[in-house]
Scaffold this active site. Structure first.
Site, PDB file in Angstrom:
ATOM      1  N   PHE A   1       0.856  -1.183   0.000  1.00  0.00           N
ATOM      2  CA  PHE A   1       0.000   0.000   0.000  1.00  0.00           C
ATOM      3  C   PHE A   1       0.897   1.240   0.000  1.00  0.00           C
ATOM      4  O   PHE A   1       0.821   2.101   0.865  1.00  0.00           O
ATOM      5  CB  PHE A   1      -0.967   0.000   1.187  1.00  0.00           C
ATOM      6  CG  PHE A   1      -2.293   0.627   0.827  1.00  0.00           C
ATOM      7  CD1 PHE A   1      -3.179  -0.031  -0.020  1.00  0.00           C
ATOM      8  CD2 PHE A   1      -2.657   1.869   1.313  1.00  0.00           C
ATOM      9  CE1 PHE A   1      -4.392   0.548  -0.374  1.00  0.00           C
ATOM     10  CE2 PHE A   1      -3.859   2.460   0.965  1.00  0.00           C
ATOM     11  CZ  PHE A   1      -4.737   1.796   0.118  1.00  0.00           C
TER      12      PHE A   1
ATOM     13  N   HIS B   1       7.115   5.648   1.313  1.00  0.00           N
ATOM     14  CA  HIS B   1       7.890   4.543   0.728  1.00  0.00           C
ATOM     15  C   HIS B   1       8.675   5.024  -0.490  1.00  0.00           C
ATOM     16  O   HIS B   1       9.811   4.594  -0.722  1.00  0.00           O
ATOM     17  CB  HIS B   1       6.958   3.409   0.289  1.00  0.00           C
ATOM     18  CG  HIS B   1       6.143   2.834   1.404  1.00  0.00           C
ATOM     19  ND1 HIS B   1       4.790   3.031   1.517  1.00  0.00           N
ATOM     20  CD2 HIS B   1       6.509   2.070   2.458  1.00  0.00           C
ATOM     21  CE1 HIS B   1       4.344   2.405   2.591  1.00  0.00           C
ATOM     22  NE2 HIS B   1       5.365   1.814   3.178  1.00  0.00           N
TER      23      HIS B   1
ATOM     24  N   LYS C   1       2.468  10.927   6.417  1.00  0.00           N
ATOM     25  CA  LYS C   1       1.853   9.974   5.487  1.00  0.00           C
ATOM     26  C   LYS C   1       1.828   8.593   6.129  1.00  0.00           C
ATOM     27  O   LYS C   1       2.802   8.178   6.761  1.00  0.00           O
ATOM     28  CB  LYS C   1       2.677   9.882   4.204  1.00  0.00           C
ATOM     29  CG  LYS C   1       2.783  11.197   3.493  1.00  0.00           C
ATOM     30  CD  LYS C   1       2.121  11.136   2.153  1.00  0.00           C
ATOM     31  CE  LYS C   1       2.346  12.456   1.440  1.00  0.00           C
ATOM     32  NZ  LYS C   1       1.410  12.684   0.351  1.00  0.00           N
TER      33      LYS C   1
END
Ligand code: PAF
Length: 280
Positions: free
Chosen positions: A32, A37, A184
């Site tokens: 996800f 990331h 985030k």
């Protein structure tokens, strides 16, 4: 980008890479993928010849009442993001591939764990170090990348790499934030409209805490008391708000050296964490 799902395929790909003596950057994730990331992947690309991304929702790090089944998954979107980030090898194993039988040996984190998230998530970091040990052995990266949003996880991984002599450089990357400051997270999708609107106040509180600490006029307790007042106005429930030395995660009488102020906040369907790490 090559996608592999078994350990055998992974090792086959990496054999060639190792023969060519390429440096390998490894970004372990539970998928996800979001900008957090992506920032890890960007850094890994900058610093290495070859980048491996793993996506594996690790059941061992979820407690019985946690969100393993509900944890968000989107392989199609993740694959696209990985491709755009120029990942060389994407490893997406199944649970059976990684844990074909119950583990006969259990890892147990004994330091830096009974505070912050570790306090309530019994066994969580045992699961994290178990999966990372497996992945580190399989991938044997030159460098491994982790976000500082999970600051306790980073502190524990520092312990894992040092204590078990993994010849791996731990690279940490700052928390990526929304424009309004909210860190985030894959779990932000579970916030309702009101929760999403007020969630940036978590970071604002941490910034205030940092300013108070840097002014050297307040004790940890006084700073926590002040921030509690701010967080009291929010609609969810404060899980913890704590101040420690970093990365040792020990209580400090005098605020000095590298310090972390960390918060976890429970909304209806999402538990948010955030922190600030700074030097006094
Ligand atoms: O931070 C995460 O997503 C996970 O804890 C990790 C490091 C990939 C281990 O499963």
């Amino acid at each position: 980008m090559k996608i592999v799902r078994t350990q055998a395929e992974l090792l086959e790909q990496l054999n060639n890479v190792r023969q060519e003596k390429k440096s390998v950057g490894f970004v372990p994730t539970m998928g996800f993928l979001h900008e957090g990331h992506q920032s890890l992947l960007t850094k890994a690309k900058e610093q290495n010849d070859y980048v491996v991304l793993s996506i594996f929702v690790n059941p061992l790090q979820f407690g019985p009442n946690e969100d393993f089944d509900r944890y968000p998954r989107n392989e199609v979107k993740d694959t696209k993001i990985a491709e755009e980030a120029n990942v060389d090898l994407l490893f997406i194993p199944s649970v059976e591939e990684i844990y074909p039988r119950p583990m006969s040996i259990k890892m147990n984190v004994v330091q830096r764990t009974n505070v912050l998230c570790g306090k309530k998530r019994e066994g969580h970091f045992d699961g994290v170090v178990t999966i990372l040990t497996k992945l580190f052995h399989l991938i044997q990266p030159t460098r491994a990348y982790f976000g500082l949003k999970d600051a306790q996880q980073v502190a524990i991984i520092e312990g894992l790499i040092t204590d078990f002599s993994f010849p791996i450089h731990l690279v940490t990357v700052p928390t990526v934030r929304e424009e309004d400051g909210l860190a985030k997270s894959s779990r932000n999708v579970y916030l309702n409209e009101n929760e999403r609107a007020e969630a940036p106040l978590l970071q604002k509180g941490l910034q205030k805490g940092q300013e108070l600490a840097l002014s050297k006029k307040y004790t940890s307790k006084e700073i926590i008391d002040q921030l509690m007042k701010e967080y009291d106005r929010l609609s969810g429930e404060l899980d913890y708000l704590e101040i420690y030395s970093y990365p040792e995660l020990e209580v400090i009488q005098e605020l000095k050296g590298q310090v972390i102020i960390a918060v976890a906040y429970q909304y209806e369907k999402a538990r948010l964490i955030d922190n600030t790490i700074f030097t006094i």
